[in-house]
Design a protein around this motif. Structure first.
Motif, PDB file in Angstrom:
ATOM      1  N   LYS A 109       0.841  -1.211   0.000  1.00  0.00           N
ATOM      2  CA  LYS A 109       0.000   0.000   0.000  1.00  0.00           C
ATOM      3  C   LYS A 109       0.872   1.256   0.000  1.00  0.00           C
ATOM      4  O   LYS A 109       0.450   2.293  -0.477  1.00  0.00           O
ATOM      5  CB  LYS A 109      -0.898   0.012   1.244  1.00  0.00           C
ATOM      6  CG  LYS A 109      -1.747  -1.237   1.396  1.00  0.00           C
ATOM      7  CD  LYS A 109      -3.157  -1.050   0.909  1.00  0.00           C
ATOM      8  CE  LYS A 109      -3.903  -2.377   1.068  1.00  0.00           C
ATOM      9  NZ  LYS A 109      -5.164  -2.457   0.393  1.00  0.00           N
ATOM     10  N   VAL A 169       0.893 -17.173   1.808  1.00  0.00           N
ATOM     11  CA  VAL A 169       1.233 -16.336   2.963  1.00  0.00           C
ATOM     12  C   VAL A 169       2.214 -15.234   2.554  1.00  0.00           C
ATOM     13  O   VAL A 169       3.002 -15.410   1.619  1.00  0.00           O
ATOM     14  CB  VAL A 169       1.848 -17.158   4.125  1.00  0.00           C
ATOM     15  CG1 VAL A 169       0.814 -17.979   4.847  1.00  0.00           C
ATOM     16  CG2 VAL A 169       2.988 -18.039   3.644  1.00  0.00           C
ATOM     17  N   TYR A 170       2.112 -14.126   3.280  1.00  0.00           N
ATOM     18  CA  TYR A 170       3.012 -13.000   3.010  1.00  0.00           C
ATOM     19  C   TYR A 170       4.253 -13.102   3.894  1.00  0.00           C
ATOM     20  O   TYR A 170       4.166 -13.464   5.067  1.00  0.00           O
ATOM     21  CB  TYR A 170       2.309 -11.681   3.310  1.00  0.00           C
ATOM     22  CG  TYR A 170       1.300 -11.312   2.261  1.00  0.00           C
ATOM     23  CD1 TYR A 170       1.681 -10.619   1.112  1.00  0.00           C
ATOM     24  CD2 TYR A 170      -0.041 -11.653   2.416  1.00  0.00           C
ATOM     25  CE1 TYR A 170       0.748 -10.285   0.143  1.00  0.00           C
ATOM     26  CE2 TYR A 170      -0.978 -11.326   1.450  1.00  0.00           C
ATOM     27  CZ  TYR A 170      -0.579 -10.644   0.313  1.00  0.00           C
ATOM     28  OH  TYR A 170      -1.486 -10.321  -0.650  1.00  0.00           O
ATOM     29  N   ILE A 171       5.384 -12.750   3.297  1.00  0.00           N
ATOM     30  CA  ILE A 171       6.635 -12.707   4.060  1.00  0.00           C
ATOM     31  C   ILE A 171       6.754 -11.348   4.760  1.00  0.00           C
ATOM     32  O   ILE A 171       7.219 -11.257   5.877  1.00  0.00           O
ATOM     33  CB  ILE A 171       7.853 -12.911   3.118  1.00  0.00           C
ATOM     34  CG1 ILE A 171       7.826 -14.304   2.500  1.00  0.00           C
ATOM     35  CG2 ILE A 171       9.174 -12.642   3.821  1.00  0.00           C
ATOM     36  CD1 ILE A 171       8.054 -15.444   3.443  1.00  0.00           C
ATOM     37  N   HIS A 172       6.320 -10.311   4.050  1.00  0.00           N
ATOM     38  CA  HIS A 172       6.366  -8.953   4.621  1.00  0.00           C
ATOM     39  C   HIS A 172       4.961  -8.388   4.723  1.00  0.00           C
ATOM     40  O   HIS A 172       4.060  -8.834   4.019  1.00  0.00           O
ATOM     41  CB  HIS A 172       7.154  -8.002   3.715  1.00  0.00           C
ATOM     42  CG  HIS A 172       8.606  -8.307   3.640  1.00  0.00           C
ATOM     43  ND1 HIS A 172       9.494  -7.945   4.612  1.00  0.00           N
ATOM     44  CD2 HIS A 172       9.329  -8.953   2.701  1.00  0.00           C
ATOM     45  CE1 HIS A 172      10.700  -8.352   4.275  1.00  0.00           C
ATOM     46  NE2 HIS A 172      10.621  -8.978   3.121  1.00  0.00           N
ATOM     47  N   SER A 173       4.842  -7.362   5.537  1.00  0.00           N
ATOM     48  CA  SER A 173       3.583  -6.634   5.612  1.00  0.00           C
ATOM     49  C   SER A 173       3.219  -6.138   4.218  1.00  0.00           C
ATOM     50  O   SER A 173       4.092  -5.662   3.484  1.00  0.00           O
ATOM     51  CB  SER A 173       3.756  -5.443   6.550  1.00  0.00           C
ATOM     52  OG  SER A 173       2.668  -4.566   6.413  1.00  0.00           O
ATOM     53  N   LYS A 174       1.947  -6.214   3.856  1.00  0.00           N
ATOM     54  CA  LYS A 174       1.572  -5.663   2.552  1.00  0.00           C
ATOM     55  C   LYS A 174       1.091  -4.224   2.703  1.00  0.00           C
ATOM     56  O   LYS A 174       0.623  -3.607   1.765  1.00  0.00           O
ATOM     57  CB  LYS A 174       0.559  -6.550   1.830  1.00  0.00           C
ATOM     58  CG  LYS A 174      -0.821  -6.606   2.385  1.00  0.00           C
ATOM     59  CD  LYS A 174      -1.691  -7.372   1.380  1.00  0.00           C
ATOM     60  CE  LYS A 174      -3.155  -7.219   1.699  1.00  0.00           C
ATOM     61  NZ  LYS A 174      -4.028  -7.834   0.724  1.00  0.00           N
ATOM     62  N   TYR A 175       1.227  -3.701   3.919  1.00  0.00           N
ATOM     63  CA  TYR A 175       0.850  -2.315   4.165  1.00  0.00           C
ATOM     64  C   TYR A 175       2.097  -1.448   4.349  1.00  0.00           C
ATOM     65  O   TYR A 175       2.231  -0.420   3.701  1.00  0.00           O
ATOM     66  CB  TYR A 175      -0.045  -2.223   5.406  1.00  0.00           C
ATOM     67  CG  TYR A 175      -1.391  -2.855   5.181  1.00  0.00           C
ATOM     68  CD1 TYR A 175      -2.494  -2.071   4.862  1.00  0.00           C
ATOM     69  CD2 TYR A 175      -1.547  -4.226   5.254  1.00  0.00           C
ATOM     70  CE1 TYR A 175      -3.731  -2.655   4.621  1.00  0.00           C
ATOM     71  CE2 TYR A 175      -2.770  -4.824   5.025  1.00  0.00           C
ATOM     72  CZ  TYR A 175      -3.867  -4.033   4.697  1.00  0.00           C
ATOM     73  OH  TYR A 175      -5.076  -4.604   4.456  1.00  0.00           O
ATOM     74  N   SER A 176       2.990  -1.898   5.264  1.00  0.00           N
ATOM     75  CA  SER A 176       4.180  -1.075   5.517  1.00  0.00           C
ATOM     76  C   SER A 176       5.388  -1.928   5.932  1.00  0.00           C
ATOM     77  O   SER A 176       5.673  -2.088   7.111  1.00  0.00           O
ATOM     78  CB  SER A 176       3.877  -0.042   6.599  1.00  0.00           C
ATOM     79  OG  SER A 176       5.024   0.728   6.818  1.00  0.00           O
ATOM     80  N   LYS A 209       7.956  -0.074   8.251  1.00  0.00           N
ATOM     81  CA  LYS A 209       7.611  -0.002   9.672  1.00  0.00           C
ATOM     82  C   LYS A 209       7.914  -1.349  10.342  1.00  0.00           C
ATOM     83  O   LYS A 209       8.418  -1.415  11.469  1.00  0.00           O
ATOM     84  CB  LYS A 209       6.123   0.335   9.810  1.00  0.00           C
ATOM     85  CG  LYS A 209       5.705   0.691  11.208  1.00  0.00           C
ATOM     86  CD  LYS A 209       4.295   1.229  11.216  1.00  0.00           C
ATOM     87  CE  LYS A 209       3.777   1.337  12.639  1.00  0.00           C
ATOM     88  NZ  LYS A 209       2.354   1.635  12.676  1.00  0.00           N
ATOM     89  N   GLU A 210       7.609  -2.400   9.612  1.00  0.00           N
ATOM     90  CA  GLU A 210       7.877  -3.760  10.105  1.00  0.00           C
ATOM     91  C   GLU A 210       9.384  -3.945  10.371  1.00  0.00           C
ATOM     92  O   GLU A 210       9.787  -4.518  11.386  1.00  0.00           O
ATOM     93  CB  GLU A 210       7.398  -4.726   9.022  1.00  0.00           C
ATOM     94  CG  GLU A 210       7.660  -6.182   9.248  1.00  0.00           C
ATOM     95  CD  GLU A 210       7.305  -6.964   7.985  1.00  0.00           C
ATOM     96  OE1 GLU A 210       6.366  -7.746   8.041  1.00  0.00           O
ATOM     97  OE2 GLU A 210       7.964  -6.764   6.936  1.00  0.00           O
ATOM     98  N   ARG A 263      10.421  -2.144  13.443  1.00  0.00           N
ATOM     99  CA  ARG A 263      10.017  -2.904  14.640  1.00  0.00           C
ATOM    100  C   ARG A 263      10.980  -4.059  14.900  1.00  0.00           C
ATOM    101  O   ARG A 263      11.245  -4.412  16.036  1.00  0.00           O
ATOM    102  CB  ARG A 263       8.626  -3.504  14.420  1.00  0.00           C
ATOM    103  CG  ARG A 263       7.521  -2.570  14.756  1.00  0.00           C
ATOM    104  CD  ARG A 263       6.230  -3.328  14.591  1.00  0.00           C
ATOM    105  NE  ARG A 263       5.111  -2.479  14.887  1.00  0.00           N
ATOM    106  CZ  ARG A 263       3.983  -2.498  14.217  1.00  0.00           C
ATOM    107  NH1 ARG A 263       3.830  -3.322  13.208  1.00  0.00           N
ATOM    108  NH2 ARG A 263       2.993  -1.713  14.552  1.00  0.00           N
ATOM    109  N   SER A 317       9.743 -12.167  10.901  1.00  0.00           N
ATOM    110  CA  SER A 317       8.368 -12.351  10.453  1.00  0.00           C
ATOM    111  C   SER A 317       7.854 -13.735  10.867  1.00  0.00           C
ATOM    112  O   SER A 317       8.069 -14.159  12.003  1.00  0.00           O
ATOM    113  CB  SER A 317       8.324 -12.141   8.931  1.00  0.00           C
ATOM    114  OG  SER A 317       7.034 -12.307   8.441  1.00  0.00           O
TER     115      SER A 317
END
Lengths: 614, 118
Positions: free
Chosen positions: A36, A51-58, A61-62, A65, A164
């Motif tokens: 996004k 499944v996603y390896i990384h956030s699909k939003y940010s 930020k991940e 963290r 993750s």
């Protein structure tokens, strides 16, 4: 995808690892997807679920963290990150690392790494010192990579960071990763504890053995002297009694290596080993063979092995050097003496020695590494039975069934397997006829092994006798005396410098507002010690191992982003510990040196008397 | 108590409840980021139950709300959540909670606050 960027990464990775990631692109289950916030994430189809390896939003930020969790690390901490993904977290992590920090990134899915290579220039990371991106799920290959980075100095300074949901998606391999890291931990921990425990014993042994080291042979005299001669390594496992009598048929067609514990068993069967191997620095090494401690078989041992075993032994000795005594050995003998990877058991050491001698194949017997029939050792080797409080670990047996071992034997087993992986051009035969499976060995009975490999007389005994005669060293006691006196004088200087260094560092402990001037003053003592280190390789050995010990202690390693005040405090504490240890060690070693001087003077007097008498 | 007063009382409860729901969602997001998937999943079950009650209560009190809450806005995020749960995709579960459901519940909490602050 930028083709040139991708190619550049692929080439650099291939240079570093020899692996062509491009080959995995075609059947990859990984798909790039825009996030996004206009970065990329990667989606994989694993066991029928997406499944996603990384956030699909940010993903950024991940990544931020991910590094928030970092604490309690220093410039030597080994970072092992489970999961590379597209690497946002790695780029973030790098910002917090010192150039000294080793970094191992484990990416189980080659297809994912291929995607990472297509969106970012990873060549600076790939070229970074002490960095490795491991791909795939081959535990043996991982073992080798970990071995490149984990050593005795940093084994208590590791940080395993799962990224993750990698530990969930690739959970089986994650368990393997944890197991391998734990294995290294226990392997080096045992080694480190052994060294710490035997520190004084090592020194005492070395100086008590010094006269023998000075006159006896070096392991180098045997190097590659027995090319393609079968080697039989006799261990004291419960299965030994089953087949030991077969060894009679080896005669001079193969080299028999015995440990101390198995020597009485062999002698009871009228089997004479070609070499006895003794490694243990403690008195236990003497106790296991005391009834035949005065044997005349050539002994292969290290310069720091038990002094009673060596003084009681009546035959010739081949010495292996020790990494921490290399300079001392060189100083006294001025001969080449190699250091071998000896592992933690006599069988481990015998394996390394057999390979060093050029032997092939290497055949094990009595190498159960398991409680066969509930026993520790063969009855003939003083076998005791399994106790309730023994720690039991289940491992694969030679027949595929489960057998029980303990953590110590497991360490021996792992060491052997690792050694075999590193030395692939030999044939390894497990002729124990029981016990744990040693991966990398072929299994056969001892009779089959002897029939298959002991085909011609190798005149081993003659060869050994020739080597022993050729390498005889004549009388040189005065030279030894000179070297001892010289070392004594230098150690007295070391003692004086460190006593003063300790005193001044100790005073600073109570001083408020210490600054760099104080540290510079303290550094002068180390500079003086360094001058002595440069001048005398024996002094270098003694001091450098102390300095190395201090500098791998987490308490004294530079913390990330420490303040000036913290730095001063840390360095003062380091100097207190360093000079105290050096002061005590110099004093203790000088006592040992003096006792060798006294003994040698006695010998010289007797020798001179006998000359004048003649 | 008349019907409006009853609804105002429910809205008051809703404000408090959505406040707790926000805390619960944040805790679940943190759990997934810290690798405590078990704890995160326990919280997700409670969050979905909580959302169900919240949506019912919002619908029942719609005519009393100063700025009416459109609960249908949460349908799409919930569908995304179902997909993530079916795939056992902890990254996506955390994402949907943090970037889809949490902003909606925060928005609802603010709107409901307007009604009781009237």
């Amino acid at each position: 995808m930028s083709y040139s960027l991708y190619e550049k990464n692929i080439q650099e990775y291939m240079k570093r690892t020899g692996k062509n990631i491009r080959a995995y692109e075609k059947n990859s289950n990984a798909v790039l997807e825009k996030t996004k916030d206009n970065y990329y994430t990667v989606k994989i189809n694993e066991s029928g679920r997406e499944v996603y390896i990384h956030s699909k939003y940010s993903p950024i930020k991940e990544a931020e963290r991910f590094v928030e969790k970092l604490e309690d690390y220093n410039i030597k901490t080994v970072f092992i990150v489970y999961g590379m993904g597209l690497g946002y977290h790695i780029l973030e992590l790098i910002k917090y690392l010192h150039k000294e920090n080793p970094l191992i990134i484990i990416e189980p899915n080659e297809g994912v790494l291929s995607k990472a290579f297509s969106i970012y220039d990873w060549t600076p990371l790939l070229r970074r010192d002490k960095t490795y991106i491991f791909t795939g799920t081959n535990a043996n290959a991982l073992k080798l990579v970990l071995g490149e980075f984990i050593d005795i100095s940093n084994v208590e300074n590791l940080m395993l960071l799962p990224f993750s949901q990698y530990h969930k998606i690739y959970s089986v391999f994650y368990e393997k990763v944890i197991e391998e890291v734990k294995n290294y931990f226990s392997l080096f921990k045992i080694s480190k504890n052994t060294k710490e425990h035997f520190w004084e014993q090592f020194n005492k042994n070395f100086f008590n053995n010094l006269h023998s080291i000075f006159y006896q042979r070096s392991i180098n005299d045997l190097k590659n002297q027995f090319k393609n001669v079968p080697a039989f390594i006799v261990s004291a496992g419960p299965s030994l009694d089953k087949n030991v009598k077969e060894l009679k048929n080896v005669k001079d067609k193969g080299i028999i290596f015995s440990g101390g514990r198995t020597l009485p068993t062999l002698l009871n069967h009228n089997i004479e080993p070609h070499f006895v191997v003794s490694m243990d620095p403690g008195i236990a090494a003497y106790h296991v063979l005391k009834d035949c401690a005065d044997h005349k078989f050539p002994l292969i041992t290290t310069v720091v092995s038990n002094d009673t075993v060596i003084s009681e032994h009546q035959g010739d000795v081949f010495y292996i050097s020790n990494s921490e005594y290399r300079g001392l050995v060189q100083y006294f003998t001025q001969r080449d003496m190699d250091i071998l990877p000896l592992g933690a058991s006599v069988a481990n050491a015998s394996l390394a020695i057999a390979v060093y001698l050029g032997c092939n194949p290497i055949i094990f017997l009595g190498q159960d590494l398991a409680y066969t029939d509930g026993k520790h050792h063969a009855d003939s080797c003083g076998g005791t039975t399994l106790k309730e409080d023994d720690d039991l670990i289940e491992v694969e047996g030679i027949d595929g069934n489960k057998v029980f071992t303990n953590s110590v034997w497991h360490t021996f087993l792992m060491w052997m397997e690792k050694f075999i992986i590193h030395n692939p051009n030999k044939t390894y035969i497990d002729a124990t006829e029981g016990g744990a499976k040693i991966h990398g060995t072929d299994i056969m009975t001892l009779r089959q092994a002897i029939e298959k490999y002991c085909l011609k007389n190798e005149f081993i005994q003659d060869k050994i006798n020739t080597i022993i005669k050729a390498k005889k060293i004549g009388y040189q006691d005065e030279k030894l005396q000179r070297l001892l006196m010289n070392l004594k004088v230098d150690l007295e200087k070391v003692h004086k410098i460190s006593s003063q260094g300790f005193k001044e560092a100790h005073q600073l402990l109570n001083k408020e507002n210490t600054d760099e001037k104080d540290i510079r003053r303290l550094n002068l003592f180390e500079t003086q010690l360094n001058d002595l280190i440069k001048r005398n390789e024996a002094v270098a050995d003694i001091l450098l191992r102390i300095i190395n010990d201090i500098d791998t202690n987490n308490e004294f390693i530079e913390k990330m982003n420490e303040s000036k005040e913290e730095k001063c405090r840390r360095l003062i504490n380091r100097n207190v510990a360093l000079h105290k240890k050096i002061e005590d060690t110099a004093f203790n070693i000088n006592k040992l040196v003096q006792s060798v001087i006294d003994q040698d003077i006695e010998i010289i007097k007797i020798f001179q008397c006998s000359i004048s008498f003649v | 108590m008349n019907q409006r007063a009853e609804k105002m009382e429910v809205i008051q409860t809703l404000v408090e409840y959505t406040g707790r729901l926000i805390n619960g969602i944040n805790e679940a997001v943190d759990s997934f980021h810290e690798g405590m998937e078990g704890k995160g999943m326990d919280l997700v079950v409670q969050i979905i139950d909580g959302l169900k009650w919240t949506m019912e209560a919002i619908t029942l009190t719609l005519d009393a709300q100063v700025e009416p809450v459109d609960v249908s806005e949460i349908i799409e995020p919930l569908n995304a959540m179902i997909e993530a749960l079916e795939n056992i995709d902890y990254v996506l579960i955390g994402d949907v909670l943090e970037y889809e459901i949490l902003p909606k519940v925060e928005e609802w909490n603010q709107k409901l606050n307007l009604t009781i602050g009237e």
